[in-house]
Design an enzyme around this catalytic site. Sequence first.
Site, PDB file in Angstrom:
ATOM      1  N   GLU A  66       0.865  -1.112   0.150  1.00  0.00           N
ATOM      2  CA  GLU A  66      -0.087  -0.094  -0.090  1.00  0.00           C
ATOM      3  C   GLU A  66       0.862   1.262   0.054  1.00  0.00           C
ATOM      4  O   GLU A  66       0.750   2.121   0.673  1.00  0.00           O
ATOM      5  CB  GLU A  66      -1.009  -0.112   1.216  1.00  0.00           C
ATOM      6  CG  GLU A  66      -2.011  -1.250   1.033  1.00  0.00           C
ATOM      7  CD  GLU A  66      -2.929  -1.322   2.258  1.00  0.00           C
ATOM      8  OE1 GLU A  66      -3.119  -0.275   3.089  1.00  0.00           O
ATOM      9  OE2 GLU A  66      -3.526  -2.563   2.280  1.00  0.00           O
ATOM     10  N   GLU A  95      -9.852   3.591   0.199  1.00  0.00           N
ATOM     11  CA  GLU A  95      -9.854   3.902   1.720  1.00  0.00           C
ATOM     12  C   GLU A  95      -8.798   4.993   2.029  1.00  0.00           C
ATOM     13  O   GLU A  95      -9.228   5.698   2.832  1.00  0.00           O
ATOM     14  CB  GLU A  95      -9.902   2.556   2.557  1.00  0.00           C
ATOM     15  CG  GLU A  95      -8.359   2.005   2.166  1.00  0.00           C
ATOM     16  CD  GLU A  95      -8.312   0.666   2.944  1.00  0.00           C
ATOM     17  OE1 GLU A  95      -9.400  -0.039   3.442  1.00  0.00           O
ATOM     18  OE2 GLU A  95      -7.105   0.274   3.365  1.00  0.00           O
ATOM     19  N   PRO A 116       3.421   7.270   7.554  1.00  0.00           N
ATOM     20  CA  PRO A 116       2.612   7.191   8.894  1.00  0.00           C
ATOM     21  C   PRO A 116       1.526   6.585   8.829  1.00  0.00           C
ATOM     22  O   PRO A 116       0.730   6.295   9.952  1.00  0.00           O
ATOM     23  CB  PRO A 116       2.556   8.606   9.105  1.00  0.00           C
ATOM     24  CG  PRO A 116       2.727   9.148   7.712  1.00  0.00           C
ATOM     25  CD  PRO A 116       3.828   8.478   7.015  1.00  0.00           C
ATOM     26  N   GLU A 166      -4.839  -6.903   2.528  1.00  0.00           N
ATOM     27  CA  GLU A 166      -3.629  -7.003   2.922  1.00  0.00           C
ATOM     28  C   GLU A 166      -3.254  -8.443   2.524  1.00  0.00           C
ATOM     29  O   GLU A 166      -2.618  -9.468   3.465  1.00  0.00           O
ATOM     30  CB  GLU A 166      -3.590  -7.140   4.442  1.00  0.00           C
ATOM     31  CG  GLU A 166      -3.940  -5.807   5.106  1.00  0.00           C
ATOM     32  CD  GLU A 166      -5.395  -5.431   4.878  1.00  0.00           C
ATOM     33  OE1 GLU A 166      -6.178  -6.293   5.524  1.00  0.00           O
ATOM     34  OE2 GLU A 166      -5.979  -4.525   4.594  1.00  0.00           O
ATOM     35  N   HIS A 170     -17.295 -11.234   6.088  1.00  0.00           N
ATOM     36  CA  HIS A 170     -16.101 -10.446   6.441  1.00  0.00           C
ATOM     37  C   HIS A 170     -15.446 -11.170   7.714  1.00  0.00           C
ATOM     38  O   HIS A 170     -16.069 -11.410   8.612  1.00  0.00           O
ATOM     39  CB  HIS A 170     -16.467  -9.065   6.927  1.00  0.00           C
ATOM     40  CG  HIS A 170     -15.115  -8.055   7.019  1.00  0.00           C
ATOM     41  ND1 HIS A 170     -15.089  -7.552   8.171  1.00  0.00           N
ATOM     42  CD2 HIS A 170     -14.063  -8.231   6.011  1.00  0.00           C
ATOM     43  CE1 HIS A 170     -13.574  -6.841   7.829  1.00  0.00           C
ATOM     44  NE2 HIS A 170     -13.261  -7.155   6.671  1.00  0.00           N
ATOM     45  N   HIS A 171     -14.125 -11.392   7.423  1.00  0.00           N
ATOM     46  CA  HIS A 171     -13.485 -12.112   8.369  1.00  0.00           C
ATOM     47  C   HIS A 171     -12.176 -11.308   8.367  1.00  0.00           C
ATOM     48  O   HIS A 171     -10.970 -11.507   7.711  1.00  0.00           O
ATOM     49  CB  HIS A 171     -12.711 -13.750   7.932  1.00  0.00           C
ATOM     50  CG  HIS A 171     -14.117 -14.344   8.226  1.00  0.00           C
ATOM     51  ND1 HIS A 171     -13.973 -15.522   7.243  1.00  0.00           N
ATOM     52  CD2 HIS A 171     -15.272 -14.321   8.779  1.00  0.00           C
ATOM     53  CE1 HIS A 171     -15.330 -16.402   7.620  1.00  0.00           C
ATOM     54  NE2 HIS A 171     -15.778 -15.711   8.341  1.00  0.00           N
ATOM     55  N   GLU A 172     -11.850 -10.322   9.420  1.00  0.00           N
ATOM     56  CA  GLU A 172     -10.825  -9.635   9.665  1.00  0.00           C
ATOM     57  C   GLU A 172      -9.968 -10.355  10.639  1.00  0.00           C
ATOM     58  O   GLU A 172     -10.465 -10.510  11.758  1.00  0.00           O
ATOM     59  CB  GLU A 172     -11.011  -8.022  10.246  1.00  0.00           C
ATOM     60  CG  GLU A 172      -9.690  -7.329  10.814  1.00  0.00           C
ATOM     61  CD  GLU A 172      -8.745  -7.249   9.780  1.00  0.00           C
ATOM     62  OE1 GLU A 172      -8.953  -6.445   8.795  1.00  0.00           O
ATOM     63  OE2 GLU A 172      -7.635  -7.767   9.940  1.00  0.00           O
TER      64      GLU A 172
END
Length: 689
Positions: free
Chosen positions: A176, A495, A196, A471, A400-402
């Site tokens: 990213e 985002e 940052p 990710e 959704h699975h974070e």
Amino acid sequence: MKQIVFKFLAIGLILSSCSSSHDNYSVLSPSGNIKVDFALTSEKQPSYSVSFNGKELIKPSTLGFEFKNMEPLGKNLKVDSVRTREFNEQWEMPWGEQRYVTNHYNELKVFLSEKNEPKRHFSVVFRAFDDGIGFRYEFPKQENMDSVIITDENTQFNLTGNHMCWWGPGDWDIYEHLYSTTRFSKIDATKKRNHPDLAQTYIPENAVNTPVTMKTDDGVYLSFHEAAVTNYAGITLKVDTANYAMQTELVGNSAGIKVKTQTPFTSPWRTVQIATRAGDLIESKLILNLNEPNKLGDVSWFKPTKYVGIWWEMHLGKSSWDLASGKHGATTANAKRYIDFAAKNNIHGLLVEGWNTGWEHWIGFDDREGVFDFVTPYPDYNLKEVVAYGRKKGVDLIMHHETSAAPRTYEKQLDTAYALMSSLGIHVVKTGYVGKIIPKGEYHHGQWMVNHYRHVLETAAKYKIAVDAHEPFMATGERRTYPNAISREGLRGQEYNAWASDGGNPPEHLTIVPFTRMLAGPIDFTPGIFDIKLKPYKPNNQVNTTLAQQLALYVVIYSPVQMAADLPENYENNPAFQFIRDVGVNWEQTKVLNGEIGDYVTIARQERGTNRWFVGAVTDENARELNVKLDFLDAGKKYAATLYLDAPDADWNKNPTAYEIKKMEVDSNTELNLKLAPGGGAAISLFPL
Ligand code: NOJ
Ligand code: CA
């Protein structure tokens, strides 16, 4: 799925495409435009070079390995034998940018062994296609080489000059970063460390991530990446800016181990895409072709889809993932509101983030093991009720699975989590790996995680589940073998525009992404933000494109799951939303009509099953006029065209939401003159009459 429509295979010596003398062998691509030469150096080290249209493109570059438990391998070798073959097939994509893919190459396999003890042996396999090359190492089972710990794979790519490069820093954890556009000699990746907004970043030396794309001063486009990474580490490419040279630097772990394996094994393919037109890089299917055919069989349970989500509202801060915040977004009532909106608007998917317990311990916690639970909803979210409500209205949930980068916690729950999805008839999961990997010392792009991501794909497939990983490890064409690998992030997505401290993605970002990140595979970019200035939630952030460009992205950026990312209230009553309602997500054909990396690109895609075409054009910070010929349309047929264009006074910063809609009748002789505003775009739908 009709796997193979036509196949032709010839083994043996192909005189026209392979020649040899002493230790020199070569192979030509089917049309003869690309040639790979293999040789042993004076130290008897394997070396290859590549020429394109008769001109050297990769200078002699050596190959070799270093190990923790053995002497290096690479010098003092001899060629035992060579084998060549031609391969030509056409295969069908279950979903994709196009239906049929031609896979035509000539292969040269060089069998090598050490002259002296321990007499290890391996081969290097080169495949020459008309759109580039791939090569890999194959290690058979052998007496003096059993368990293997690779500390370095020294595959070189020696360039012929100081090419213009579009590169991202060689980060072991995350892709990213913004792309930089510099001459090769000016690549300085370590300066990009510690942004940052990044939760994690590791760049041990001056290296770039792949795909990395270049243009020679002769106008040849090159892109370096890899294909079919299985039980191996990902690569970065270490750059020697003084000598215009690159060498693979595998992603390791804190123990200095890059790859731990055992013979027999093969390395991933090292790939170089080669083209005279930038757009041909996008049309090339070389990376997919270097992967094995579909192992899953029928995957028609996955349907490419547009989706909305309880998602952007969290990134804007309107609501939150966690219940304790007091502004929980994932409530039953809110989910139903989104379902109602989707059902009205030809959108058939809904992502709900923050539905399950654990979010109170998400970002900034070290003890992330055991935190997330993938089967227990928060008390204000009735999962079954939401699923049933959606089903009634033709809107399926995207789970959704974070994992918060705690893969072991996720692996323990994979079966129960997927069994729950299966019992509810949910076929897509978005996964996430925000944060530093636990166990400490492993990185997102190393072998340990490559194996985790693959394990997730294989387990998901058993439950008829398709995976959209955020990710992620970079795509390397595995969607051909595992067509449940539908999409992934792996770039600075939309985002960042909501919260990045550096002003978000600059207007040129999306004119670079199609020629770099997108060469690896589908992108879950989440386009379609209409409230460009993010009012009233984010007064200090904004999207750095026009609204018309947001529409164009549905065509320019490929993914079989495309989000309509903005809040429903920002779409209501906006006539431009008709394009999102209409646009396809699964394609019969794709044509890149024009493009220069970092400047502009126009792509046309034909929807499967409808004969409708959609066109998207995007430009960087410069206004541009693009002439677009519609000669891809069926000759003699008339089409109703709707054009969504930047208004004459539109500008990504000063006037981003000014657009015009024009309607006209067109045919294959029509030539359009599209005027794109600074940071602008154009989106066109073409319906046969
Ligand atoms: C990062 C993902 O890219 C984003 O889409 C998601 O909302 C958050 N992680 C939370 O999982
Ligand atoms: Ca530019």
